[in-house]
Scaffold this active site. Structure first.
Site, PDB file in Angstrom:
ATOM      1  N   HIS A   1     -10.373   8.165 -52.603  1.00 40.24           N
ATOM      2  CA  HIS A   1      -9.579   7.623 -51.496  1.00 40.24           C
ATOM      3  C   HIS A   1      -9.894   8.365 -50.197  1.00 40.24           C
ATOM      4  O   HIS A   1      -9.591   9.550 -50.072  1.00 40.24           O
ATOM      5  CB  HIS A   1      -8.093   7.773 -51.849  1.00 40.24           C
ATOM      6  CG  HIS A   1      -7.157   7.210 -50.843  1.00 40.24           C
ATOM      7  ND1 HIS A   1      -6.293   7.992 -50.124  1.00 40.24           N
ATOM      8  CD2 HIS A   1      -6.948   5.936 -50.441  1.00 40.24           C
ATOM      9  CE1 HIS A   1      -5.569   7.230 -49.320  1.00 40.24           C
ATOM     10  NE2 HIS A   1      -5.959   5.971 -49.483  1.00 40.24           N
ATOM     11  N   ARG A   2     -10.535   7.662 -49.262  1.00 40.98           N
ATOM     12  CA  ARG A   2     -11.024   8.268 -48.007  1.00 40.98           C
ATOM     13  C   ARG A   2     -12.033   9.368 -48.332  1.00 40.98           C
ATOM     14  O   ARG A   2     -12.136  10.379 -47.633  1.00 40.98           O
ATOM     15  CB  ARG A   2      -9.875   8.814 -47.147  1.00 40.98           C
ATOM     16  CG  ARG A   2      -8.722   7.840 -46.986  1.00 40.98           C
ATOM     17  CD  ARG A   2      -7.594   8.397 -46.128  1.00 40.98           C
ATOM     18  NE  ARG A   2      -6.379   7.591 -46.261  1.00 40.98           N
ATOM     19  CZ  ARG A   2      -5.241   7.836 -45.665  1.00 40.98           C
ATOM     20  NH1 ARG A   2      -5.131   8.858 -44.854  1.00 40.98           N
ATOM     21  NH2 ARG A   2      -4.184   7.057 -45.855  1.00 40.98           N
TER      22      ARG A   2
ATOM     23  N   GLU B   1     -13.943   4.964 -51.139  1.00 43.44           N
ATOM     24  CA  GLU B   1     -13.067   4.083 -50.348  1.00 43.44           C
ATOM     25  C   GLU B   1     -13.267   4.336 -48.861  1.00 43.44           C
ATOM     26  O   GLU B   1     -13.322   5.498 -48.424  1.00 43.44           O
ATOM     27  CB  GLU B   1     -11.588   4.330 -50.693  1.00 43.44           C
ATOM     28  CG  GLU B   1     -10.710   3.194 -50.209  1.00 43.44           C
ATOM     29  CD  GLU B   1      -9.652   3.537 -49.190  1.00 43.44           C
ATOM     30  OE1 GLU B   1      -8.967   2.624 -48.727  1.00 43.44           O
ATOM     31  OE2 GLU B   1      -9.514   4.729 -48.841  1.00 43.44           O
TER      32      GLU B   1
ATOM     33  N   ASP C   1     -11.948   3.066 -44.975  1.00 44.96           N
ATOM     34  CA  ASP C   1     -11.115   2.262 -44.069  1.00 44.96           C
ATOM     35  C   ASP C   1     -11.947   1.978 -42.825  1.00 44.96           C
ATOM     36  O   ASP C   1     -12.493   2.902 -42.217  1.00 44.96           O
ATOM     37  CB  ASP C   1      -9.856   3.056 -43.655  1.00 44.96           C
ATOM     38  CG  ASP C   1      -8.912   3.294 -44.820  1.00 44.96           C
ATOM     39  OD1 ASP C   1      -8.619   2.341 -45.556  1.00 44.96           O
ATOM     40  OD2 ASP C   1      -8.466   4.447 -44.992  1.00 44.96           O
TER      41      ASP C   1
ATOM     42  N   HIS D   1      -9.060   6.010 -40.859  1.00 45.13           N
ATOM     43  CA  HIS D   1      -7.849   5.356 -41.342  1.00 45.13           C
ATOM     44  C   HIS D   1      -6.974   4.841 -40.204  1.00 45.13           C
ATOM     45  O   HIS D   1      -6.545   3.692 -40.193  1.00 45.13           O
ATOM     46  CB  HIS D   1      -7.043   6.315 -42.228  1.00 45.13           C
ATOM     47  CG  HIS D   1      -5.767   5.706 -42.728  1.00 45.13           C
ATOM     48  ND1 HIS D   1      -4.582   5.769 -42.016  1.00 45.13           N
ATOM     49  CD2 HIS D   1      -5.493   4.980 -43.837  1.00 45.13           C
ATOM     50  CE1 HIS D   1      -3.637   5.126 -42.679  1.00 45.13           C
ATOM     51  NE2 HIS D   1      -4.169   4.628 -43.792  1.00 45.13           N
TER      52      HIS D   1
ATOM     53  N   GLU E   1     -11.926  -1.291 -46.876  1.00 42.31           N
ATOM     54  CA  GLU E   1     -10.699  -1.935 -46.367  1.00 42.31           C
ATOM     55  C   GLU E   1     -10.877  -2.392 -44.923  1.00 42.31           C
ATOM     56  O   GLU E   1     -11.276  -1.611 -44.053  1.00 42.31           O
ATOM     57  CB  GLU E   1      -9.515  -0.954 -46.452  1.00 42.31           C
ATOM     58  CG  GLU E   1      -8.234  -1.595 -45.944  1.00 42.31           C
ATOM     59  CD  GLU E   1      -6.991  -0.737 -46.148  1.00 42.31           C
ATOM     60  OE1 GLU E   1      -7.048   0.316 -46.810  1.00 42.31           O
ATOM     61  OE2 GLU E   1      -5.933  -1.139 -45.619  1.00 42.31           O
TER      62      GLU E   1
ATOM     63  N   GLN F   1     -11.024  -4.909 -49.610  1.00 42.21           N
ATOM     64  CA  GLN F   1      -9.561  -4.902 -49.747  1.00 42.21           C
ATOM     65  C   GLN F   1      -8.927  -5.007 -48.370  1.00 42.21           C
ATOM     66  O   GLN F   1      -9.509  -4.571 -47.369  1.00 42.21           O
ATOM     67  CB  GLN F   1      -9.128  -3.590 -50.420  1.00 42.21           C
ATOM     68  CG  GLN F   1      -9.816  -2.400 -49.781  1.00 42.21           C
ATOM     69  CD  GLN F   1      -9.192  -1.052 -50.047  1.00 42.21           C
ATOM     70  OE1 GLN F   1      -8.068  -0.946 -50.490  1.00 42.21           O
ATOM     71  NE2 GLN F   1      -9.926  -0.006 -49.732  1.00 42.21           N
TER      72      GLN F   1
HETATM   73  O1  G3P Z   1      -6.648   1.040 -49.748  1.00 46.50           O
HETATM   74  C1  G3P Z   1      -5.706   1.533 -50.624  1.00 46.50           C
HETATM   75  C2  G3P Z   1      -4.891   2.454 -49.839  1.00 46.50           C
HETATM   76  O2  G3P Z   1      -5.817   3.249 -49.183  1.00 46.50           O
HETATM   77  C3  G3P Z   1      -4.034   1.755 -48.849  1.00 46.50           C
HETATM   78  O3  G3P Z   1      -3.369   2.661 -48.092  1.00 46.50           O
HETATM   79  O4  G3P Z   1      -2.942   3.542 -45.894  1.00 46.50           O
HETATM   80  O5  G3P Z   1      -4.326   4.859 -47.466  1.00 46.50           O
HETATM   81  O6  G3P Z   1      -5.252   2.818 -46.406  1.00 46.50           O
HETATM   82  P1  G3P Z   1      -4.020   3.512 -46.912  1.00 46.50           P
HETATM   83 CA    CA Z   2      -7.308   2.371 -47.474  1.00 46.68          CA
END
Ligand code: G3P
Ligand code: CA
Length: 288
Positions: free
Chosen positions: A35-36, A62, A64, A77, A144, A180
């Site tokens: 995540h990130r 992941e 953003d 993000h 995302e 996503q």
């Molecule tokens: O993409 C899944 C999750 O990352 C969504 O929340 O705010 O961390 O992008 P956020």
């Molecule tokens: Ca995300």
């Protein structure tokens, strides 16, 4: 049967086999999404964090996405650079050249002195192209579309880049890239541009959630999976989603006991800031 028919059947079988392999992989073993990047260990959305995610055996990086004033897709993000760089202001007001002058790593050293490293100082905000140049051959990407309403044309640019790098398309193994978004509109736009890229609808509920058949049916019209905060769901919810044929990717799961719980529930994959922890949990379960 002539050679053209044989070749066509052969090609079709290959596509089916390849896709079922991916499906089987995700059904049997939950995927580990950095995540990130490995953002529990390194400054989020930097090449250093993505690199660490890969070293820690994350299955997906992941990302953003945001867009600069001059139309470059970059990884960040927030819509502003205030939290994760030494600058202030909104991304859409900076050109890429201007954005590249900010330090995207030192904030992490200051916020987390126990995890600080000298090499994080002065890290740049990466473009999507730079991330793909660096990891494209070896990595899978869970991208995302963040704040798509702020960036007209973001979806078109994204799909164009993915094709340019041959990361999507008929010859590419399905699932190398998953897109996503919290925005159904953005996902539907991507669906119109290309109907082969798997899409995941993110849902923003934080209270115990119930998903109805009507909602599932609507989402299945354009997406193959959903994602939501892991504290909003329970085993009944997960079973209902999986039984419907949708995949389920809860976020952001950082504690091993929560990882164990979600694996017991059978989730397709999960987002974590600590892909090393999830890798350990998954490996231990396999060896039992
Ligand atoms: O993409 C899944 C999750 O990352 C969504 O929340 O705010 O961390 O992008 P956020
Ligand atoms: Ca995300």
């Amino acid at each position: 049967m002539n050679w053209m028919c044989r070749a066509a059947i052969c090609a079709a079988s290959l596509v089916v086999l390849t896709f079922s392999h991916v499906q089987a992989g995700t059904m049997q073993q939950s995927v580990n999404i950095s995540h990130r990047g490995a953002s529990g260990h390194a400054p989020e959305h930097t090449l250093a964090a993505y690199e660490l995610g890969q070293i820690m055996k994350g299955d997906y990086i992941e990302i953003d996405l945001q867009m600069t004033k001059d139309g470059e897709l970059i990884a960040m993000h927030d819509e502003t650079i205030d939290r994760t760089t030494d600058g202030t202001g909104t991304i859409k007001e900076f050109t890429l050249e201007e954005l590249k002058r900010f330090d995207a790593g030192s904030w992490f050293n200051e916020a987390y002195p126990d995890k600080a490293k000298p090499e994080y100082m002065g890290l740049e905000v990466p473009t999507l192209r730079e991330v793909i140049d660096r990891f494209g051959a070896d990595a899978n990407f869970f991208i995302e579309t963040k704040s798509p309403e702020v960036y007209p044309g973001l979806e078109e640019k994204l799909v164009e880049i993915l094709y340019e790098y041959n990361l999507v398309g008929e010859e590419r193994q399905s699932g190398k890239v998953i897109i996503q978004s919290f925005s159904a509109e953005s996902l539907k736009k991507i669906r119109q541009l290309d109907d082969s890229i798997p899409l995941v609808q993110l849902l923003s509920y934080y209270a115990p959630a119930v998903i109805t058949n009507v909602e599932v049916t609507k989402i299945k019209e354009y997406a193959s999976g959903i994602g939501m905060h892991f504290t909003a769901i329970n085993p009944v919810y997960v079973k209902r989603v999986l039984d419907s044929g949708l995949r389920i990717y809860p976020y952001t799961v950082n504690e091993k006991e929560d990882m164990e719980m979600l694996l017991d529930w059978g989730v397709t994959g999960m987002f974590t800031n600590y892909p090393d922890r999830l890798e350990e949990v998954i490996s231990n379960r396999k060896s039992k």
